[in-house]
Design a protein around this motif. Structure first.
Motif, PDB file in Angstrom:
ATOM      1  N   ALA A 140       0.829  -1.209   0.000  1.00  0.00           N
ATOM      2  CA  ALA A 140       0.000   0.000   0.000  1.00  0.00           C
ATOM      3  C   ALA A 140       0.861   1.256   0.000  1.00  0.00           C
ATOM      4  O   ALA A 140       0.595   2.220  -0.740  1.00  0.00           O
ATOM      5  N   GLU A 141       1.901   1.253   0.820  1.00  0.00           N
ATOM      6  CA  GLU A 141       2.770   2.428   0.935  1.00  0.00           C
ATOM      7  C   GLU A 141       3.491   2.723  -0.376  1.00  0.00           C
ATOM      8  O   GLU A 141       3.619   3.881  -0.790  1.00  0.00           O
ATOM      9  N   GLU A 142       3.958   1.679  -1.049  1.00  0.00           N
ATOM     10  CA  GLU A 142       4.723   1.849  -2.292  1.00  0.00           C
ATOM     11  C   GLU A 142       3.855   1.771  -3.540  1.00  0.00           C
ATOM     12  O   GLU A 142       4.362   1.849  -4.655  1.00  0.00           O
ATOM     13  N   THR A 143       2.540   1.643  -3.353  1.00  0.00           N
ATOM     14  CA  THR A 143       1.567   1.546  -4.454  1.00  0.00           C
ATOM     15  C   THR A 143       1.992   0.492  -5.477  1.00  0.00           C
ATOM     16  O   THR A 143       2.137   0.769  -6.664  1.00  0.00           O
ATOM     17  N   VAL A 144       2.218  -0.710  -4.993  1.00  0.00           N
ATOM     18  CA  VAL A 144       2.547  -1.828  -5.882  1.00  0.00           C
ATOM     19  C   VAL A 144       1.239  -2.418  -6.394  1.00  0.00           C
ATOM     20  O   VAL A 144       0.455  -2.971  -5.626  1.00  0.00           O
ATOM     21  N   LEU A 145       0.993  -2.258  -7.683  1.00  0.00           N
ATOM     22  CA  LEU A 145      -0.245  -2.761  -8.288  1.00  0.00           C
ATOM     23  C   LEU A 145       0.073  -4.036  -9.049  1.00  0.00           C
ATOM     24  O   LEU A 145       0.580  -4.005 -10.160  1.00  0.00           O
ATOM     25  N   SER A 146      -0.221  -5.159  -8.442  1.00  0.00           N
ATOM     26  CA  SER A 146       0.136  -6.450  -9.010  1.00  0.00           C
ATOM     27  C   SER A 146      -0.824  -7.514  -8.514  1.00  0.00           C
ATOM     28  O   SER A 146      -1.008  -7.675  -7.306  1.00  0.00           O
ATOM     29  N   GLU A 147      -1.426  -8.239  -9.441  1.00  0.00           N
ATOM     30  CA  GLU A 147      -2.316  -9.333  -9.051  1.00  0.00           C
ATOM     31  C   GLU A 147      -1.528 -10.433  -8.354  1.00  0.00           C
ATOM     32  O   GLU A 147      -2.013 -11.045  -7.393  1.00  0.00           O
TER      33      GLU A 147
END
Length: 324
Positions: free
Chosen positions: A155-162
């Motif tokens: 959440a902090e690093e905004t990792v968008l990965s399924e």
């Protein structure tokens, strides 16, 4: 009588033993702890995992009794401790409509209460003197805490990965479910092949359970948290992930910018929810949930006591069909 009550009624004697053990285990001289335990019993949900231990044990041909109830108790105590800690981390004010311990007392006291419950579980695991059960229970804490840290980092690093999403729910949710079904098999003295099958059943149900829980975040239903709460905390779950990666419109760019800048105003959260729904994100999540359920049901057919398998299957279906 609802489906869960019917299933619990099918193992009534087990539940009586479990409830007695639970009440005995959390006794304390502390007035605050006694108050906390009364609150927890109203707020910690439907005790699906202990029921899963019992129904798996039966489906493996085992007899329910002290060992299965004690194993279920260990799991429930660890689960309860993690919920207390999660509420502190998430700054949650309510759990299933009941005020959380961190708001009734404060963060310091709530953390200590969670530690107290966890310590009870570990002490009772040692007293049970079964190395297989101790091994399963002792590994849970590591997986849950690492999953929580990974979720916060994501959440902090905004990792968008399924892929990252499924990694998190494997550690945070599927770990407890796979432990429940594995403990049920151990209590039934199942062989290694059946134990692995049971572990896999629980893991698949854990995935399905969490995806169902994440879908709730996109609808106005009484699940003990406000709609859009996950998004508000920077948790981009499967429906929104699918929409973001499968749309290339101007709306997608704007929604992606909201996520990356963490501009989670009420209107922007509503916009992200609508976007996820419009781009079939919720339907995709339902499809993935059904895939995990189907896999679990398929594995259930490999269990030896086929006459008791339907009850475990009904619990599996309840997990995906529940409304809260």
């Amino acid at each position: 009588m609802d489906e869960l009550s019917i299933l619990k009624n099918s193992v009534k004697e087990f539940n009586m033993i479990f409830d007695k053990k639970y009440k005995t285990s959390i006794q304390s001289e502390s007035k605050w702890l006694r108050e906390a335990f009364e609150i927890l019993q109203r707020a910690t949900g439907k005790q699906v995992r202990p029921l899963m231990v019992a129904l798996t044990c039966k489906a493996c041909g085992g007899q329910l009794g002290e060992k299965s109830a004690e194993s279920a108790l260990l799991l429930e105590l660890i689960h309860t401790a993690t919920l207390i800690h999660d509420d502190v981390i998430d700054k949650a004010g309510l759990r299933r409509g009941v005020r959380t311990l961190n708001t009734i007392f404060d963060n310091r006291i709530a953390v200590l209460m969670g530690d107290f419950v966890l310590s009870i579980g570990l002490m009772r695991a040692i007293q049970l003197n079964d190395i297989q059960i101790i091994s399963v229970v002792s590994s849970i804490g590591k997986e849950l805490s690492e999953g929580e840290i990974l979720q916060m980092e994501t959440a902090e690093e905004t990792v968008l990965s399924e892929q990252r999403y499924f990694q998190i729910i494997k550690q945070k949710t599927a770990t407890l479910f796979s432990a429940a079904t594995l403990l049920g098999a151990i209590c039934a003295d199942a062989d290694n092949e059946i134990k692995e099958t049971c572990r896999a059943i629980g893991e698949n149900l854990g995935y399905a359970f969490q995806i169902r829980d994440d879908i709730f975040d996109y609808f106005s239903v009484d699940v003990g948290k406000p709609t859009g709460n996950d998004i508000r905390e920077g948790k981009v779950t499967l429906p929104l992930l699918y929409a973001i990666f499968n749309d290339h419109s101007k709306e997608q760019e704007q929604c992606l910018n909201i996520i990356k800048t963490k501009d989670f105003t009420p209107s922007n959260i509503d916009r992200l929810i609508v976007f996820a729904k419009d781009k079939d994100g919720v339907e995709y999540a339902r499809l993935r949930m059904s895939e995990y359920l189907d896999k679990a049901l398929e594995l259930c057919q490999k269990l030896p006591n086929i006459s008791d398998v339907p009850e475990l299957e009904r619990l599996a279906k309840f997990i995906c069909n529940r409304e809260i």
